[in-house]
Design a protein around this motif. Structure first.
Motif, PDB file in Angstrom:
ATOM      1  N   ASP A  50     -31.233  21.778   3.218  1.00  0.00           N
ATOM      2  CA  ASP A  50     -30.304  22.329   2.234  1.00  0.00           C
ATOM      3  C   ASP A  50     -29.008  22.813   2.868  1.00  0.00           C
ATOM      4  OD1 ASP A  50     -32.149  21.914   0.193  1.00  0.00           O
ATOM      5  OD2 ASP A  50     -33.118  23.861   0.529  1.00  0.00           O
ATOM      6  N   LEU A  51     -28.884  22.669   4.176  1.00  0.00           N
ATOM      7  CA  LEU A  51     -27.711  23.158   4.894  1.00  0.00           C
ATOM      8  C   LEU A  51     -26.725  22.026   5.122  1.00  0.00           C
ATOM      9  CD1 LEU A  51     -26.458  25.614   6.389  1.00  0.00           C
ATOM     10  CD2 LEU A  51     -27.614  24.795   8.451  1.00  0.00           C
ATOM     11  N   PHE A  52     -25.457  22.302   4.843  1.00  0.00           N
ATOM     12  CA  PHE A  52     -24.405  21.309   5.077  1.00  0.00           C
ATOM     13  C   PHE A  52     -23.407  21.884   6.066  1.00  0.00           C
ATOM     14  CE2 PHE A  52     -20.288  19.315   4.216  1.00  0.00           C
ATOM     15  CZ  PHE A  52     -20.632  17.973   4.345  1.00  0.00           C
ATOM     16  N   LEU A  53     -23.152  21.148   7.144  1.00  0.00           N
ATOM     17  CA  LEU A  53     -22.211  21.559   8.178  1.00  0.00           C
ATOM     18  C   LEU A  53     -21.100  20.521   8.284  1.00  0.00           C
ATOM     19  CD1 LEU A  53     -24.827  22.525  10.933  1.00  0.00           C
ATOM     20  CD2 LEU A  53     -23.683  24.075   9.339  1.00  0.00           C
ATOM     21  N   ALA A  54     -19.893  20.991   8.463  1.00  0.00           N
ATOM     22  CA  ALA A  54     -18.752  20.078   8.552  1.00  0.00           C
ATOM     23  C   ALA A  54     -17.762  20.598   9.590  1.00  0.00           C
ATOM     24  CB  ALA A  54     -18.068  19.937   7.193  1.00  0.00           C
ATOM     25  N   LYS A  70     -10.963  21.645  17.322  1.00  0.00           N
ATOM     26  CA  LYS A  70     -11.966  21.460  16.271  1.00  0.00           C
ATOM     27  C   LYS A  70     -12.163  22.749  15.491  1.00  0.00           C
ATOM     28  CE  LYS A  70     -16.410  21.157  17.212  1.00  0.00           C
ATOM     29  NZ  LYS A  70     -17.723  20.628  17.652  1.00  0.00           N
ATOM     30  N   VAL A  71     -12.245  22.619  14.177  1.00  0.00           N
ATOM     31  CA  VAL A  71     -12.521  23.740  13.280  1.00  0.00           C
ATOM     32  C   VAL A  71     -13.773  23.410  12.487  1.00  0.00           C
ATOM     33  CG1 VAL A  71     -11.650  25.193  11.418  1.00  0.00           C
ATOM     34  CG2 VAL A  71     -10.050  24.243  13.097  1.00  0.00           C
ATOM     35  N   ASP A  72     -14.743  24.363  12.441  1.00  0.00           N
ATOM     36  CA  ASP A  72     -15.976  24.108  11.704  1.00  0.00           C
ATOM     37  C   ASP A  72     -16.042  24.962  10.447  1.00  0.00           C
ATOM     38  OD1 ASP A  72     -16.684  26.677  12.486  1.00  0.00           O
ATOM     39  OD2 ASP A  72     -18.145  26.033  13.981  1.00  0.00           O
ATOM     40  N   THR A  73     -17.145  24.827   9.700  1.00  0.00           N
ATOM     41  CA  THR A  73     -17.291  25.523   8.424  1.00  0.00           C
ATOM     42  C   THR A  73     -17.473  27.020   8.579  1.00  0.00           C
ATOM     43  OG1 THR A  73     -19.630  24.880   8.533  1.00  0.00           O
ATOM     44  CG2 THR A  73     -18.200  23.572   7.107  1.00  0.00           C
ATOM     45  N   SER A  74     -17.733  27.497   9.799  1.00  0.00           N
ATOM     46  CA  SER A  74     -17.847  28.947  10.044  1.00  0.00           C
ATOM     47  C   SER A  74     -16.529  29.541  10.509  1.00  0.00           C
ATOM     48  CB  SER A  74     -18.930  29.210  11.100  1.00  0.00           C
ATOM     49  OG  SER A  74     -20.188  28.744  10.663  1.00  0.00           O
ATOM     50  N   SER A  75     -15.447  28.772  10.383  1.00  0.00           N
ATOM     51  CA  SER A  75     -14.097  29.204  10.763  1.00  0.00           C
ATOM     52  C   SER A  75     -13.960  29.449  12.258  1.00  0.00           C
ATOM     53  CB  SER A  75     -13.690  30.467   9.977  1.00  0.00           C
ATOM     54  OG  SER A  75     -13.676  30.215   8.595  1.00  0.00           O
ATOM     55  N   ASN A  76     -14.777  28.761  13.059  1.00  0.00           N
ATOM     56  CA  ASN A  76     -14.627  28.813  14.504  1.00  0.00           C
ATOM     57  C   ASN A  76     -13.631  27.749  14.943  1.00  0.00           C
ATOM     58  OD1 ASN A  76     -16.619  30.869  15.108  1.00  0.00           O
ATOM     59  ND2 ASN A  76     -18.166  29.349  14.573  1.00  0.00           N
ATOM     60  N   LEU A  77     -12.778  28.118  15.885  1.00  0.00           N
ATOM     61  CA  LEU A  77     -11.781  27.197  16.418  1.00  0.00           C
ATOM     62  C   LEU A  77     -12.121  26.893  17.873  1.00  0.00           C
ATOM     63  CD1 LEU A  77      -9.027  25.701  16.116  1.00  0.00           C
ATOM     64  CD2 LEU A  77      -7.956  27.804  16.956  1.00  0.00           C
ATOM     65  N   PHE A  78     -12.449  25.625  18.150  1.00  0.00           N
ATOM     66  CA  PHE A  78     -12.791  25.192  19.497  1.00  0.00           C
ATOM     67  C   PHE A  78     -11.615  24.392  20.067  1.00  0.00           C
ATOM     68  CE2 PHE A  78     -16.600  25.505  16.971  1.00  0.00           C
ATOM     69  CZ  PHE A  78     -17.539  26.110  17.801  1.00  0.00           C
ATOM     70  N   THR A  79     -11.198  24.737  21.276  1.00  0.00           N
ATOM     71  CA  THR A  79     -10.097  24.029  21.922  1.00  0.00           C
ATOM     72  C   THR A  79     -10.510  23.614  23.327  1.00  0.00           C
ATOM     73  OG1 THR A  79      -8.458  25.311  20.683  1.00  0.00           O
ATOM     74  CG2 THR A  79      -7.690  24.148  22.645  1.00  0.00           C
ATOM     75  N   THR A  80     -10.284  22.344  23.640  1.00  0.00           N
ATOM     76  CA  THR A  80     -10.568  21.816  24.979  1.00  0.00           C
ATOM     77  C   THR A  80      -9.346  21.051  25.473  1.00  0.00           C
ATOM     78  OG1 THR A  80     -12.924  21.575  24.459  1.00  0.00           O
ATOM     79  CG2 THR A  80     -12.098  20.382  26.375  1.00  0.00           C
ATOM     80  N   ILE A  81      -8.870  21.415  26.653  1.00  0.00           N
ATOM     81  CA  ILE A  81      -7.722  20.750  27.271  1.00  0.00           C
ATOM     82  C   ILE A  81      -8.201  20.087  28.559  1.00  0.00           C
ATOM     83  CG2 ILE A  81      -5.410  21.039  28.233  1.00  0.00           C
ATOM     84  CD1 ILE A  81      -5.160  23.575  26.498  1.00  0.00           C
ATOM     85  N   THR A  82      -8.019  18.778  28.652  1.00  0.00           N
ATOM     86  CA  THR A  82      -8.477  18.009  29.807  1.00  0.00           C
ATOM     87  C   THR A  82      -7.284  17.384  30.519  1.00  0.00           C
ATOM     88  OG1 THR A  82     -10.545  17.472  28.660  1.00  0.00           O
ATOM     89  CG2 THR A  82      -9.981  16.139  30.585  1.00  0.00           C
ATOM     90  N   VAL A  83      -7.180  17.648  31.811  1.00  0.00           N
ATOM     91  CA  VAL A  83      -6.138  17.052  32.647  1.00  0.00           C
ATOM     92  C   VAL A  83      -6.818  16.057  33.578  1.00  0.00           C
ATOM     93  CG1 VAL A  83      -4.256  17.466  34.257  1.00  0.00           C
ATOM     94  CG2 VAL A  83      -4.828  19.202  32.539  1.00  0.00           C
ATOM     95  N   ASP A  84      -6.535  14.781  33.366  1.00  0.00           N
ATOM     96  CA  ASP A  84      -7.200  13.720  34.117  1.00  0.00           C
ATOM     97  C   ASP A  84      -6.389  13.342  35.353  1.00  0.00           C
ATOM     98  OD1 ASP A  84      -9.159  11.862  34.676  1.00  0.00           O
ATOM     99  OD2 ASP A  84      -8.269  10.305  33.420  1.00  0.00           O
TER     100      ASP A  84
END
Length: 276
Positions: A50-54, A70-84
């Protein structure tokens, strides 16, 4: 095979991907689009019971710098910066999550012909420090993976591993959980023309004296369709079929049956990935 031993996380990866990747009992939908400037926008949703995650993910690339937000349905903001490759063989990764002020982490990866190193440290006053290293060649490599919590002074993780590879066979042996569990895995590419492969993983827990054995196989029915199946010693059998119905757009249907249950039940999962 690639040049050099790779990273510690590569030990046993081929067998793990064969036995566990893409199997799921949830319903998942993913769609990705690209702008003319190269910005990638990905939206995904997962229904688990019954749980929906986006979540919504934006990827920006500028020369050798990649930024994922990335932003999820719990209003968390994930940021990843990669220098190759700021210098040859080196990769730098910086990540954090808002509003978690203790989530910041810096990771460095270095690949050489005879060594692969990955080290990370939390960006806090008392960080968790992780170090993993793999030494050898693309045929035979030995490594370790350890984590230290500077706040408690505890060694929170201590794993060691050994990997052997040749053109069509990969074997791995790892001692995990501070020596409590021993795992051996095997991957064999039987026929590369139809991507037919078999794999197995055996894990023994010294604290519980329990064994887990999983065996699986995969094969391509045609250039766009792949089937996989696996079973473990607890009687759980799974299978999936994956079809690329247009370039970079994949639909996956998987199912699992508990053959030892008194009442036989089946779980069906569906994953759809679209990329125009």
């Amino acid at each position: 095979m690639g040049k050099g031993p790779g990273l510690y996380s590569d030990i046993g990866k081929k067998a793990r991907d064969l036995l566990y990747k893409d199997y799921q009992s949830d319903h998942k939908f993913t769609i990705t689009s690209f702008s003319p400037t190269g910005v990638a926008l990905t939206a995904s949703g997962t229904k688990a019971g019954d749980l929906f995650l986006a979540d919504v993910n934006i990827q920006l690339k500028n020369k050798n710098i990649t930024t994922d937000i990335k932003v999820d349905t719990s209003s968390n903001l994930f940021t990843t910066i990669t220098v190759d490759e700021p210098t040859p063989g080196l990769k730098a990764i910086f990540s954090f999550k808002v509003p978690d002020s203790r989530s910041g982490k810096m990771e460095l990866q270095y690949l050489h012909d005879y060594v692969g190193i990955s080290t990370s440290i939390g960006l806090t006053a008392n960080p968790v420090v992780n170090f993993s290293g793999l030494m050898g060649s693309n045929a035979l490599a030995l490594g370790a993976d350890v984590s230290f919590d500077s706040q408690t002074g505890d060694l929170t993780k201590c794993n060691t591993g050994l990997s052997f590879c040749n053109a069509d066979l990969i074997a791995a042996l790892t001692l995990n959980n501070k020596g409590d569990s021993l795992s051996a895995s095997y991957y064999h590419l039987v026929n590369p023309l139809i991507n037919r492969a078999v794999g197995a993983e055996v894990t023994h827990s010294f604290s519980t004296n329990a064994n887990t054995i999983t065996v699986g196989t995969q094969q391509s029915l045609d250039p766009l369709t792949t089937v996989k199946a696996r079973v473990n010693n607890y009687g759980k059998a799974s299978a999936l079929i994956q079809h690329q119905w247009r370039p970079s757009s994949i639909i996956t249907i998987s199912g699992e049956v508990d053959t030892k249950a008194i009442e036989k039940t089946a779980k069906i999962g569906l994953a759809l990935a679209l990329m125009p």
